[in-house]
Design a protein around this motif. Sequence first.
Motif, short mmCIF file in Angstrom:
data_model
loop_
_atom_site.label_atom_id
_atom_site.label_comp_id
_atom_site.label_asym_id
_atom_site.label_seq_id
_atom_site.Cartn_x
_atom_site.Cartn_y
_atom_site.Cartn_z
N GLY A 274 -3.47 -3.97 3.95
CA GLY A 274 -2.03 -3.87 3.83
C GLY A 274 -1.54 -4.34 2.46
O GLY A 274 -2.32 -4.79 1.62
N ALA A 275 -0.24 -4.27 2.27
CA ALA A 275 0.37 -4.63 0.99
C ALA A 275 0.89 -6.06 1.01
O ALA A 275 1.35 -6.54 2.03
N VAL A 276 0.83 -6.71 -0.15
CA VAL A 276 1.28 -8.09 -0.28
C VAL A 276 2.27 -8.18 -1.44
O VAL A 276 1.98 -7.72 -2.55
N PHE A 277 3.43 -8.78 -1.17
CA PHE A 277 4.43 -9.06 -2.19
C PHE A 277 4.61 -10.57 -2.28
O PHE A 277 4.63 -11.26 -1.25
N GLY A 278 4.77 -11.08 -3.50
CA GLY A 278 4.98 -12.52 -3.63
C GLY A 278 4.62 -13.00 -5.02
O GLY A 278 4.64 -12.23 -5.99
N ASP A 279 4.24 -14.28 -5.12
CA ASP A 279 3.94 -14.85 -6.43
C ASP A 279 2.61 -14.31 -6.97
O ASP A 279 1.80 -13.71 -6.25
N LYS A 280 2.40 -14.55 -8.26
CA LYS A 280 1.21 -14.00 -8.93
C LYS A 280 -0.10 -14.58 -8.42
O LYS A 280 -1.17 -14.04 -8.72
N GLY A 281 -0.02 -15.67 -7.69
CA GLY A 281 -1.23 -16.25 -7.13
C GLY A 281 -2.00 -15.29 -6.24
O GLY A 281 -3.22 -15.40 -6.09
N TRP A 282 -1.29 -14.32 -5.64
CA TRP A 282 -1.97 -13.34 -4.78
C TRP A 282 -2.95 -12.47 -5.56
O TRP A 282 -3.90 -11.93 -4.99
#
Length: 410
Positions: A274-282
């Motif tokens: 699936g897709a992940v949105f958030g901080d650059k740590g991902w």
Amino acid sequence: MPDKMKRSAFSGQHKKNYDGCKSPMMRILALKPKGLALPSIHASMVKAFRELGLNVLDIPVPYKDSEIRRLLRESQNQFDAGFILDLGVDQSFIQKFREFQLTLKIPWIIWFVDDPEGYGFPDSCEPEWTHLFCWDREIAQRLSLHENWKGRPILYLPLAADPDIFSPENSSPGLIYERGVFVGSTRHENAFLEEAAVSIPETKEAEDEIWKIYSRDLTQPLDDLLWDHLAVAEGKPKESIQPDPLAKIWIRVFAFRLGRRKRVESVSRLLNGGAVFGDKGWWDFLPDHYQGRIGYGDKLRTVYNGSSFVLDVRQPQARTGLTQRVFDAGCCGVPVLTEWTPELEVLFDTERELFSYRTIEEGIRKREELLISIPTALRRAEEARGRVLRHHTYTHRVRGILEALKEAGI
């Protein structure tokens, strides 16, 4: 109520207020914080206050000393109450907030949607002028009994959704995110804990040991698990080490580290493509699925509506409280796969409205169930949307606040 609070420059204005009676319009000073989601939550609350007949002056949290002095000077005898989320978040303002209360001498409606201890509570609030609400039931109960808090009990007020922002959209020919979506950070951002986590030695070995126990049942209270572990490691009763400031820092650091680990492992395994949105740590963990940051509001609604389901993983600062994702995605009529907590049973029908898990392995089974049994998943999503609209909008939350103020004689 002090006579000073009863006098009103708008005493000639009358309107049906929240209790349905003809009475002077209540005047609220609402201070808008900065942040990602907080400004939107604040705006939804202000809108609800106004829809229920209150007069609201909505201004940003004052950050400079000159701005605070000017606001205090111009606000004397102008308001019946104040409203603020998380004490405005800004540390410089939080340090002055108690003095701010003592100068204005009006009741302050303070809604914590994050752990109050991260904002200097209880020292940051003046009990006489404070009416506290907290999104997390267990935290509200625990802090109400805090030995240093001399004010009214903290009232439980869960998060909510704004149907004007989050609602179903016209379906596209196909889902954009067929394997689901997660929107959130890799961790609860805290510079102090980041630095402390690096400085505490041998954290990886202890972290692995605790994670092995915690991951067997994610519903375990993490703080209790950590105190038990530390007590065994120190060879002392838990009660004897709990007052120790260094022990408290150790607990906070490990809650921070394990919260990040839980979120990363849960998202990595439960989305599975699936897709992940958030901080650059991902990017460090899921480079092929990381989609970047996304703003709160219309763009987020489109992402939710384009997904087969929305994954929810709670942060460590929440003991039992639900996240914004459950309400917002639910309001969109999108299936939600969420980490189980006792508050789910209070606020939703978990068998008819949501998919929940207590371990990552159970979450994987629930994910496959909702992806295969699409009609069942959509029925649950529609039931969840109905529940949110009937019980969990910001209008419902403002009504709860006003009823509490009414019972307090305000």
